[in-house]
Design an enzyme around this catalytic site. Structure first.
Site, PDB file in Angstrom:
ATOM      1  N   LYS A 220     -14.800  -2.262 -23.748  1.00 51.62           N
ATOM      2  CA  LYS A 220     -15.325  -1.504 -22.123  1.00 51.62           C
ATOM      3  C   LYS A 220     -13.934  -1.186 -22.039  1.00 51.62           C
ATOM      4  CE  LYS A 220     -17.663  -4.479 -20.350  1.00 51.62           C
ATOM      5  NZ  LYS A 220     -18.274  -4.678 -20.065  1.00 51.62           N
ATOM      6  N   ARG A 221     -13.375  -0.378 -20.683  1.00 54.83           N
ATOM      7  CA  ARG A 221     -12.792  -0.084 -20.098  1.00 54.83           C
ATOM      8  C   ARG A 221     -12.234  -1.184 -19.616  1.00 54.83           C
ATOM      9  NH1 ARG A 221     -11.260   6.108 -18.945  1.00 54.83           N
ATOM     10  NH2 ARG A 221      -9.426   5.139 -18.297  1.00 54.83           N
TER      11      ARG A 221
ATOM     12  N   LYS B 172     -26.455  -2.374 -25.682  1.00 48.39           N
ATOM     13  CA  LYS B 172     -26.325  -1.960 -26.891  1.00 48.39           C
ATOM     14  C   LYS B 172     -25.878  -3.109 -28.057  1.00 48.39           C
ATOM     15  CE  LYS B 172     -24.261   2.662 -25.385  1.00 48.39           C
ATOM     16  NZ  LYS B 172     -23.258   3.038 -24.628  1.00 48.39           N
TER      17      LYS B 172
ATOM     18  N   HIS C 174     -23.011   5.670  -8.974  1.00 45.74           N
ATOM     19  CA  HIS C 174     -22.702   4.810 -10.218  1.00 45.74           C
ATOM     20  C   HIS C 174     -22.174   3.634  -9.394  1.00 45.74           C
ATOM     21  CE1 HIS C 174     -24.564   7.688 -13.243  1.00 45.74           C
ATOM     22  NE2 HIS C 174     -23.937   8.147 -12.214  1.00 45.74           N
TER      23      HIS C 174
ATOM     24  N   LYS D 161     -13.760  -5.424 -14.416  1.00 46.16           N
ATOM     25  CA  LYS D 161     -14.971  -6.741 -15.024  1.00 46.16           C
ATOM     26  C   LYS D 161     -14.326  -7.009 -16.451  1.00 46.16           C
ATOM     27  CE  LYS D 161     -15.676  -1.252 -16.862  1.00 46.16           C
ATOM     28  NZ  LYS D 161     -17.410  -0.972 -17.060  1.00 46.16           N
TER      29      LYS D 161
ATOM     30  N   THR E  97     -24.089  -0.551 -19.856  1.00 43.75           N
ATOM     31  CA  THR E  97     -25.109   0.498 -21.236  1.00 43.75           C
ATOM     32  C   THR E  97     -24.758  -0.439 -21.982  1.00 43.75           C
ATOM     33  OG1 THR E  97     -23.543   2.073 -21.144  1.00 43.75           O
ATOM     34  CG2 THR E  97     -25.668   2.327 -20.223  1.00 43.75           C
TER      35      THR E  97
HETATM   36  C1  Z16 Z   1     -18.428   5.214 -14.572  1.00 38.09           C
HETATM   37  O1  Z16 Z   1     -18.322   4.903 -15.488  1.00 38.09           O
HETATM   38  C2  Z16 Z   1     -19.484   4.593 -14.125  1.00 38.09           C
HETATM   39  C3  Z16 Z   1     -19.016   4.885 -12.432  1.00 38.09           C
HETATM   40  C4  Z16 Z   1     -18.823   5.374 -12.084  1.00 38.09           C
HETATM   41  O2  Z16 Z   1     -18.280   5.684 -10.608  1.00 38.09           O
HETATM   42  C5  Z16 Z   1     -17.420   6.024 -12.610  1.00 38.09           C
HETATM   43  C6  Z16 Z   1     -17.306   6.006 -14.362  1.00 38.09           C
HETATM   44 CL1  Z16 Z   1     -16.623   7.376 -14.788  1.00 38.09          CL
HETATM   45  C7  Z16 Z   1     -20.313   3.787 -14.487  1.00 38.09           C
HETATM   46  C8  Z16 Z   1     -20.257   2.299 -14.315  1.00 38.09           C
HETATM   47  O3  Z16 Z   1     -19.277   1.845 -14.207  1.00 38.09           O
HETATM   48  C9  Z16 Z   1     -21.384   1.039 -15.099  1.00 38.09           C
HETATM   49  O4  Z16 Z   1     -21.544   0.008 -14.875  1.00 38.09           O
HETATM   50  C10 Z16 Z   1     -22.014   2.169 -15.607  1.00 38.09           C
HETATM   51  O5  Z16 Z   1     -23.405   1.368 -16.671  1.00 38.09           O
HETATM   52  C11 Z16 Z   1     -22.603   3.837 -15.606  1.00 38.09           C
HETATM   53  O6  Z16 Z   1     -20.972   4.191 -14.741  1.00 38.09           O
HETATM   54  C12 Z16 Z   1     -23.420   4.435 -16.095  1.00 38.09           C
HETATM   55  O7  Z16 Z   1     -24.675   4.882 -15.028  1.00 38.09           O
END
Ligand code: Z16
Length: 833
Positions: free
Chosen positions: A567-568, A682, A374, A573, A678
């Protein structure tokens, strides 16, 4: 016990189950029954909280029946099952989802009204289940919804944290973290005190000679912690399939107290021991895209992985099949590297406990696992000190070394004399101290590795996992672009839009086949339809405006353009780019004549998101946003033209209110850093447009909806490296408009300049790693285009409708079908009613 009940008796019982309600009157009876008996309260003092509890219990009763039948069906048919291992499941609220999926929300609405309640208020009583940080955890929750809705035999496995992600309060503009104690009353979980697993830690490994003369390893000593299962039903939409999410809770083994110690008068230490065991599942680590290498975190990982694998193997063994069939019956997906120890644990079980040969066992292991990556951010890649693994899991470290040995032998054969290659791909990093690279272990132990959007999947192949593409060839690496569930993120979050869409798409079929949204396209030019569409957006904005008024006291104009970034909080970001842009907009407005100002478009900039508690810079960003808001929002010269809102404690249920109310949302990460994103999906699905960079899934969204329906800006991923190099080794000149913004901050306009000096220095003096200055000009230009475009409401609304019509690809159903076909090789279990 099970076997002692004669079959005819059991069949009779299941035929005679009490029928659950099917209409409003039946629902009311059930609510009254639960209030008066389960909750032991009288209807005379049934408040909203009691009404929530009773409504949940009524729907829960319904779910339990489907759930039991689903489990029976899956056991009876015994087809291949999918196990989704995730340290995070960001579920949000369950009641509304259960009502919609079961299809009796209207009955509940009417019944609650008869009892004197508004259904929204009752839904609003529920505390979010927030066992996740952000995108990764919410993705897992969307996947569970799709797996059930598509009738896949699937289980989620996770940890039952006593404390989920903290609640965020904003005090004097700063984030303050408050513990999220969410288990007070949770009707959606079922403790299974009979489903427990003893989990071993520490100890030592000895060798023994077996009857056949071979040696085997024995892991003994150390301490045992007990894992107790808590099950959460996952209802599919418009199907009786109700899958299971199993969350493990830790407790001291041997019951409540160690009676030995207790009787010896050592009461305190026996309680202390119990508390130590419970610590394992006590708290979710609140970091998104950052790994901090804490011992307790590794304990959590092994505890959860070992309990889950024990459970999976136990279920497989019930089928009496041979081990050669294991990978035909079981697919395990690793959500990031957090569950990578599962690879080692399965190899240990097959080797040490079941007595299989190494090669036979390893073949089963690699066929069973798939790994999803991810992120490419180096600070997020997990590494554990060899010494820590040795101490906590001595046998596992041996197995890791053996996996590495055999792996490096094959690499050596393919790349003779390439020492550097061996060093680069090794599972063990030869650093001080030595580290276990979990991503390498996950790749070596899986048959497929996937990224979460096209750009991201390309990037992992050309950067962090480049060498592995050479070793294994490209076919081991694949892409599955993320998706979201349209049930929660459209139907539930935006019921009026969902209904309007249904009226043009031939009913609710689009909720299960999102590509049917394309039937909307023909209506984008229909003026009456556009009016209805715009009216719904406006109503959603009015609702958000009321919420803003309630929680911040600031009045915002619902006719203004709502510009949202939730978002976080993370430097990559780039919320700092957004707030610098807001300041620039403010300066521009301040520089205008009163006449000129009148021609400007009013805007509301909405921010929301949590900073990891230890992420100092992210907290400074929150502080700046709040400081800017408190100056601008009371500037009477500016009035409605610009408002800046920070919404505290952004979470899933707030997202459900915010997404439908946005005109424009910001997805502005430095190109190449956001794996997918994601929330971008939305927002578009709810009829908002995007301003964004060419990053993550923004690129595929653009391809689907068309370039004219998205506001893209900024440098491309392929140019990032050169730009960073130029910052550090060439000349680095800061954008002049951005300098004006910095000057304003430094003049004290938003409070003590010192508070923000680090944020400015990061751009000016520390290499501007996230390219804020490089992208600032194009960002501001693009915002000007947004304003221009928004002035033409007819055109804007058609863009929104056209975009929604083309969003079919981004359903998590499509995504789950791709995993099922390409990685898991599983099929839905068709339900015959
Ligand atoms: C996370 O929320 C994501 C990646 C990661 O290595 C650790 C965490 Cl906690 C996120 C990505 O930042 C985001 O781009 C992606 O859409 C999401 O994972 C689901 O794949």
């Amino acid at each position: 016990v099970e076997a002692s009940i004669p079959e005819p008796q059991r069949a009779a019982w299941s035929r005679n189950q009490i029928q659950s309600f099917t209409d409003k009157d039946g629902f009311e009876k059930e609510v009254v029954r639960h209030v008066e008996t389960t909750l032991a309260r009288s209807m005379f003092n049934c408040d909203e909280s009691a009404a929530y509890s009773a409504t949940s219990l009524a729907f829960r009763d319904r779910l339990i029946k489907d759930w039991n039948k689903t489990q029976q069906r899956q056991t009876y048919r015994d087809t291949k099952r999918v196990y989704y291992l995730s340290l995070e499941f960001l579920m949000g609220r369950a009641l509304d989802n259960a009502m919609l999926n079961v299809g009796l929300k209207d009955a509940a609405k009417g019944g609650l009204a008869d009892l004197g309640f508004r259904i929204e208020d009752i839904i609003g009583q529920e505390h979010d289940a927030a066992l996740g940080n952000g995108g990764l955890g919410r993705l897992a929750a969307c996947f569970l919804d799709s797996l059930a809705s598509l009738n896949y035999p699937a289980w989620g496995y996770g940890l039952r944290y006593r404390y989920g992600i903290f609640k965020q309060e904003i005090i004097d503009g700063y984030q303050v973290e408050v513990p999220d104690y969410w288990l007070d009353f949770n009707p959606w979980e079922f403790p299974r005190h009979d489903v427990t697993v003893d989990i071993q830690f520490f100890g030592h490994v000895s060798k023994t000679t077996k009857d056949d003369g071979k040696t085997a390893a024995i892991w003994e000593g150390g301490e045992i912690v007990q894992a107790v299962a808590y099950d959460v039903p996952i209802p599919g939409y418009d199907t009786p399939t109700t899958n299971n999410l199993r969350l493990w809770s830790s407790k001291a083994s041997g019951g409540e107290f160690d009676f030995q110690k207790f009787n010896n008068g050592d009461y305190e230490s026996s309680v202390a021991e119990q508390q130590r065991a419970e610590t394992i599942s006590a708290v979710l680590y609140p970091n998104d895209n950052l790994e901090r290498g804490k011992e307790l975190r590794l304990k959590q990982q092994y505890f959860w992985v070992a309990a889950s694998l024990y459970d999976i193997v136990r279920r497989f063994k019930k089928s009496k099949r041979g081990w050669n069939e294991f990978a035909d019956q079981v697919a395990i997906q690793l959500n990031d590297t957090h569950p990578t120890l599962a690879i080692v644990e399965l190899q240990r079980i097959l080797l040490d406990i079941e007595g299989l040969e190494w090669d036979v066992a390893w073949d089963i292991v690699t066929k069973t696992f798939g790994y999803t990556n991810h992120t490419v951010l180096p600070e997020a890649l997990e590494k554990w000190p060899v010494g820590l693994v040795q101490y906590l899991l001595p046998r596992h470290l041996q197995i890791i070394y053996d996996i590495n040995l055999y792996f490096l032998q094959t690499v050596e054969k393919a790349f003779p004399k390439d020492r550097d290659m061996l060093t680069r791909v090794s599972i063990i990093e030869e650093s001080q101290p030595k580290m276990v690279r979990m991503a390498h272990l996950a790749i070596v132990g899986s048959h497929k590795v996937n990224g979460v959007a096209e750009l991201h999947s390309d990037l992992i192949k050309t950067t962090i996992f480049k060498d592995f593409v050479e070793v294994y060839g490209p076919d081991k690496f694949t892409n599955v672009t993320n998706g979201i569930t349209p049930r929660r993120w459209l139907h539930q979050a935006n019921p009026r839009l969902s209904e309007l869409i249904a009226s043009k798409c031939g009913g609710n079929g689009f909720l299960k086949d999102l590509t049917q949204l394309n039937r909307l396209e023909a209506h984008a030019k229909d003026a009456a339809f556009r009016r209805e569409w715009a009216e719904i957006k406006y109503a959603n904005k009015v609702r958000l405006a009321k919420h803003i008024k309630n929680v911040t006291g600031v009045t915002v104009n619902p006719a203004a353009l709502f510009d949202v970034q939730v978002k976080r909080i993370h430097e990559y970001k780039r919320q700092q780019l957004n707030i610098f842009g807001v300041i620039h907009r403010y300066l521009t407005l301040k520089g205008m004549s009163v006449e000129e100002r009148k021609k400007q478009l009013p805007r509301v900039s909405v921010f929301g998101g949590k900073a990891a508690p230890g992420y100092w810079m992210a907290k400074q960003i929150i502080h700046l946003i709040n400081a800017v808001g408190s100056v601008i929002n009371k500037d009477e010269e500016i009035g409605d033209l610009l408002k800046v809102i920070f919404l505290e404690d952004y979470n899933v249920s707030k997202a459900e209110m915010i997404c439908p109310a946005s005109d424009l949302s910001e997805h502005i990460s430095t190109a190449g850093t956001e794996a997918s994103g994601t929330s971008n999906m939305k927002f578009v699905l709810n009829g908002g447009l995007i301003i964004g960079t060419c990053d993550g899934a923004n690129i595929e969204i653009t391809r689907e909806i068309g370039e004219s329906n998205i506001f893209l800006f900024g440098n491309l991923a392929e140019d990032v490296e050169d730009l960073r190099h130029a910052h550090n080794y060439g000349s680095h000149s800061i954008d002049s408009d951005l300098e004006k913004v910095f000057g304003t901050i430094e003049s004290g306009t938003f409070g003590t300049p010192h508070d923000f000096s680090a944020m400015i220095a990061a751009v000016r003096h520390h290499g501007d790693y996230y390219l804020v200055s490089d992208d600032f000009h194009s960002y501001m230009e693009t915002h000007r285009l947004v304003d221009e475009s928004y002035r033409n409401q007819d055109e804007w609304v058609s863009k929104c409708i056209t975009s929604v019509a083309r969003m079919g690809f981004f359903s998590s159903d499509r995504c789950i079908n791709e995993y099922a076909d390409g990685i898991w090789n599983v099929e839905p279990l068709v339900v015959q009613e």
